[in-house]
Design an enzyme around this catalytic site. Structure first.
Site, PDB file in Angstrom:
ATOM      1  N   LEU A  41       0.838  -1.206   0.000  1.00  0.00           N
ATOM      2  CA  LEU A  41       0.000   0.000   0.000  1.00  0.00           C
ATOM      3  C   LEU A  41       0.875   1.259   0.000  1.00  0.00           C
ATOM      4  O   LEU A  41       2.070   1.187   0.287  1.00  0.00           O
ATOM      5  CB  LEU A  41      -0.911  -0.040   1.233  1.00  0.00           C
ATOM      6  CG  LEU A  41      -1.895  -1.226   1.228  1.00  0.00           C
ATOM      7  CD1 LEU A  41      -2.469  -1.475   2.620  1.00  0.00           C
ATOM      8  CD2 LEU A  41      -3.015  -0.984   0.225  1.00  0.00           C
ATOM      9  N   PRO A  42       0.276   2.434  -0.281  1.00  0.00           N
ATOM     10  CA  PRO A  42       1.110   3.627  -0.435  1.00  0.00           C
ATOM     11  C   PRO A  42       1.887   4.052   0.820  1.00  0.00           C
ATOM     12  O   PRO A  42       3.094   4.278   0.747  1.00  0.00           O
ATOM     13  CB  PRO A  42       0.102   4.704  -0.854  1.00  0.00           C
ATOM     14  CG  PRO A  42      -1.027   3.963  -1.480  1.00  0.00           C
ATOM     15  CD  PRO A  42      -1.115   2.667  -0.725  1.00  0.00           C
ATOM     16  N   THR A  83       6.395   0.656   2.135  1.00  0.00           N
ATOM     17  CA  THR A  83       7.396   1.433   2.858  1.00  0.00           C
ATOM     18  C   THR A  83       6.659   2.416   3.755  1.00  0.00           C
ATOM     19  O   THR A  83       5.960   3.306   3.253  1.00  0.00           O
ATOM     20  CB  THR A  83       8.292   2.223   1.880  1.00  0.00           C
ATOM     21  OG1 THR A  83       8.906   1.300   0.988  1.00  0.00           O
ATOM     22  CG2 THR A  83       9.362   2.990   2.634  1.00  0.00           C
ATOM     23  N   LYS A 137       8.323  10.903   0.028  1.00  0.00           N
ATOM     24  CA  LYS A 137       7.754  10.270   1.230  1.00  0.00           C
ATOM     25  C   LYS A 137       8.853   9.568   2.028  1.00  0.00           C
ATOM     26  O   LYS A 137       8.958   9.722   3.245  1.00  0.00           O
ATOM     27  CB  LYS A 137       6.678   9.259   0.806  1.00  0.00           C
ATOM     28  CG  LYS A 137       5.977   8.580   1.961  1.00  0.00           C
ATOM     29  CD  LYS A 137       5.200   7.347   1.533  1.00  0.00           C
ATOM     30  CE  LYS A 137       6.082   6.133   1.502  1.00  0.00           C
ATOM     31  NZ  LYS A 137       5.375   4.872   1.278  1.00  0.00           N
ATOM     32  N   LYS A 168      15.030   0.056   5.209  1.00  0.00           N
ATOM     33  CA  LYS A 168      14.510   0.606   3.955  1.00  0.00           C
ATOM     34  C   LYS A 168      14.713   2.130   3.865  1.00  0.00           C
ATOM     35  O   LYS A 168      15.163   2.643   2.838  1.00  0.00           O
ATOM     36  CB  LYS A 168      13.018   0.261   3.841  1.00  0.00           C
ATOM     37  CG  LYS A 168      12.285   0.907   2.695  1.00  0.00           C
ATOM     38  CD  LYS A 168      12.755   0.405   1.358  1.00  0.00           C
ATOM     39  CE  LYS A 168      12.118   1.198   0.228  1.00  0.00           C
ATOM     40  NZ  LYS A 168      12.645   0.844  -1.071  1.00  0.00           N
TER      41      LYS A 168
HETATM   42  P1  NAD Z   1       0.958   2.611  -6.133  1.00  0.00           P
HETATM   43  O1  NAD Z   1       0.320   3.881  -5.720  1.00  0.00           O
HETATM   44  O2  NAD Z   1       1.225   2.345  -7.586  1.00  0.00           O
HETATM   45  O3  NAD Z   1       0.114   1.362  -5.563  1.00  0.00           O
HETATM   46  C1  NAD Z   1      -0.596   1.376  -4.358  1.00  0.00           C
HETATM   47  C2  NAD Z   1      -1.909   0.659  -4.603  1.00  0.00           C
HETATM   48  O4  NAD Z   1      -2.604   0.553  -3.356  1.00  0.00           O
HETATM   49  C3  NAD Z   1      -2.826   1.390  -5.572  1.00  0.00           C
HETATM   50  O5  NAD Z   1      -3.176   0.540  -6.644  1.00  0.00           O
HETATM   51  C4  NAD Z   1      -4.042   1.760  -4.710  1.00  0.00           C
HETATM   52  O6  NAD Z   1      -5.267   1.744  -5.421  1.00  0.00           O
HETATM   53  C5  NAD Z   1      -3.979   0.698  -3.655  1.00  0.00           C
HETATM   54  N1  NAD Z   1      -4.698   1.049  -2.420  1.00  0.00           N
HETATM   55  C6  NAD Z   1      -4.659   2.202  -1.713  1.00  0.00           C
HETATM   56  N2  NAD Z   1      -5.464   2.127  -0.625  1.00  0.00           N
HETATM   57  C7  NAD Z   1      -6.017   0.884  -0.661  1.00  0.00           C
HETATM   58  C8  NAD Z   1      -6.946   0.197   0.180  1.00  0.00           C
HETATM   59  N3  NAD Z   1      -7.461   0.790   1.254  1.00  0.00           N
HETATM   60  N4  NAD Z   1      -7.310  -1.058  -0.162  1.00  0.00           N
HETATM   61  C9  NAD Z   1      -6.795  -1.659  -1.269  1.00  0.00           C
HETATM   62  N5  NAD Z   1      -5.914  -1.049  -2.118  1.00  0.00           N
HETATM   63  C10 NAD Z   1      -5.539   0.199  -1.799  1.00  0.00           C
HETATM   64  O7  NAD Z   1       2.332   2.524  -5.299  1.00  0.00           O
HETATM   65  P2  NAD Z   1       3.582   1.560  -5.571  1.00  0.00           P
HETATM   66  O8  NAD Z   1       4.583   2.267  -6.409  1.00  0.00           O
HETATM   67  O9  NAD Z   1       3.082   0.225  -5.973  1.00  0.00           O
HETATM   68  O10 NAD Z   1       4.215   1.517  -4.106  1.00  0.00           O
HETATM   69  C11 NAD Z   1       3.623   0.742  -3.061  1.00  0.00           C
HETATM   70  C12 NAD Z   1       4.561   0.779  -1.865  1.00  0.00           C
HETATM   71  O11 NAD Z   1       5.831   0.251  -2.257  1.00  0.00           O
HETATM   72  C13 NAD Z   1       4.829   2.188  -1.311  1.00  0.00           C
HETATM   73  O12 NAD Z   1       4.884   2.136   0.082  1.00  0.00           O
HETATM   74  C14 NAD Z   1       6.178   2.558  -1.923  1.00  0.00           C
HETATM   75  O13 NAD Z   1       6.890   3.495  -1.119  1.00  0.00           O
HETATM   76  C15 NAD Z   1       6.861   1.194  -1.942  1.00  0.00           C
HETATM   77  N6  NAD Z   1       7.902   1.027  -2.964  1.00  0.00           N
HETATM   78  C16 NAD Z   1       7.711   1.452  -4.252  1.00  0.00           C
HETATM   79  C17 NAD Z   1       8.718   1.261  -5.191  1.00  0.00           C
HETATM   80  C18 NAD Z   1       8.553   1.697  -6.644  1.00  0.00           C
HETATM   81  O14 NAD Z   1       9.550   1.681  -7.386  1.00  0.00           O
HETATM   82  N7  NAD Z   1       7.343   2.067  -7.067  1.00  0.00           N
HETATM   83  C19 NAD Z   1       9.919   0.643  -4.832  1.00  0.00           C
HETATM   84  C20 NAD Z   1      10.066   0.182  -3.521  1.00  0.00           C
HETATM   85  C21 NAD Z   1       9.049   0.380  -2.610  1.00  0.00           C
END
Ligand code: NAD
Length: 301
Positions: free
Chosen positions: A64-65, A93, A243, A168
């Protein structure tokens, strides 16, 4: 193994699919119907809610975000509805405090919990080659490792609850600082008449070598999978990097650590977001350093 996967965004989408490819039954949920459709097309079973998804799962994985999403999804959907004995793993994260709070609530409700944030970006999420940094009870690590295996190149136990998140944010502070350093160097190389592609060839084999150069070069061309080759779309959004840098600064303030370069990186990414580029991959900050924000298109306001 039956897995509930909650959060199918840029990262979670590919991760859930790798669980399905490994022959596991993946019950998926996301608030976004489009994300849910993509997961379904790739072999996952869509669910109508997070509560429904977790009800019969042996393992629950969340991606999740940020901290508030994780706190509310666990408190309202997962802890009241998960099957007894389920193993709960949060790969988002988030701040160390939220990870420890959710771990405490999970323990109180009778569940095993791990914070297991990842390093590697969307290409690694799709390829199943993420590095997981795990905070959990020592006795729970073996099942956590087995659950994460189809998505992982490495699963490392950092320590007890919250230690995965600590690892992280420290790692991403290095990444934010190094990316800005690489972008500054490319902008300088260009001004000095040095071809940025030739600079890649040299720096990737010299002492400036780092992940931001070899795996994520912000100038289009040398690294095929890098977001610089697709207009800085997808990848790791500036807003997400900001973030993480904020989390590092909050943690540093709370712990009394001096992190002046991390503070500079946070300031620069805050400016870049303020200029309207929070949705671009974080390597797009190259265009700020080059004074060429116009090349990023019409996102700026
Ligand atoms: P994203 O915004 O693409 O995905 C998050 C998903 O969560 C979305 O599809 C959203 O609809 C869903 N969501 C939000 N609230 C929800 C709920 N209540 N119930 C169900 N689904 C819900 O973000 P991301 O890039 O996939 O990143 C996710 C996590 O991974 C974050 O914490 C980010 O910091 C971490 N991260 C991202 C990356 C990257 O390269 N994108 C790398 C490492 C870590």
């Amino acid at each position: 193994m039956r897995i509930a996967f909650i959060g199918l965004g840029n990262m979670g989408g590919g991760m859930a699919v790798n669980q399905a490819k490994a022959g596991r039954e993946v019950i998926a949920f996301d608030l976004s119907a489009a994300a849910l459709d993509r997961a379904k097309a790739a072999g996952c079973f869509p669910s109508a809610s997070a509560a429904e998804a977790v009800a019969s799962a042996e393992v629950v994985i969340t991606m999740l975000p940020a901290g508030p999403h994780v706190r509310s999804v666990y408190a309202e959907q997962i802890l009241p509805h998960a099957a007894p004995g389920a193993l709960l793993i949060d790969c988002s994260t988030i701040d160390v405090e939220s990870a420890r709070a959710v771990a405490g609530q999970a323990r109180k409700a009778g569940f095993r919990f791990a914070d297991a944030p990842v390093s590697g970006g969307t290409a690694a999420a799709d390829a199943g080659t993420l590095a997981f940094m795990v905070g959990c009870d020592e006795a729970d690590f073996t099942p956590v490792e087995a659950a994460l295996q189809p998505m992982a190149r490495a699963v490392i136990r950092a320590g007890d609850h919250g230690a995965g998140q600590a690892a992280k944010i420290c790692n991403n502070m290095v990444l934010g600082i190094s990316m800005i350093g690489v972008c500054e160097a490319i902008a300088l190389a260009e001004k000095l008449g040095l071809d940025p592609e030739r600079f890649f060839e040299i720096a990737s084999k010299s002492s400036g070598q780092c992940w931001s150069i070899t795996s994520y070069y912000p100038w289009p061309g040398p690294v095929e999978a890098a977001p610089s080759n697709r207009g800085y779309s997808g990848g790791f959004a500036t807003a997400m990097m900001l973030k993480d840098l904020k989390l590092a600064q909050q943690a540093a303030a709370a712990a009394g650590a001096a992190t002046p370069m991390g503070a500079q990186a946070e300031g620069l990414y805050a400016l870049f977001e303020r200029l309207g580029h929070g949705g671009k991959d974080f390597s797009a900050i190259l265009q700020l350093m080059r004074g060429r924000l116009g090349e990023l298109g019409g996102e700026a306001s």
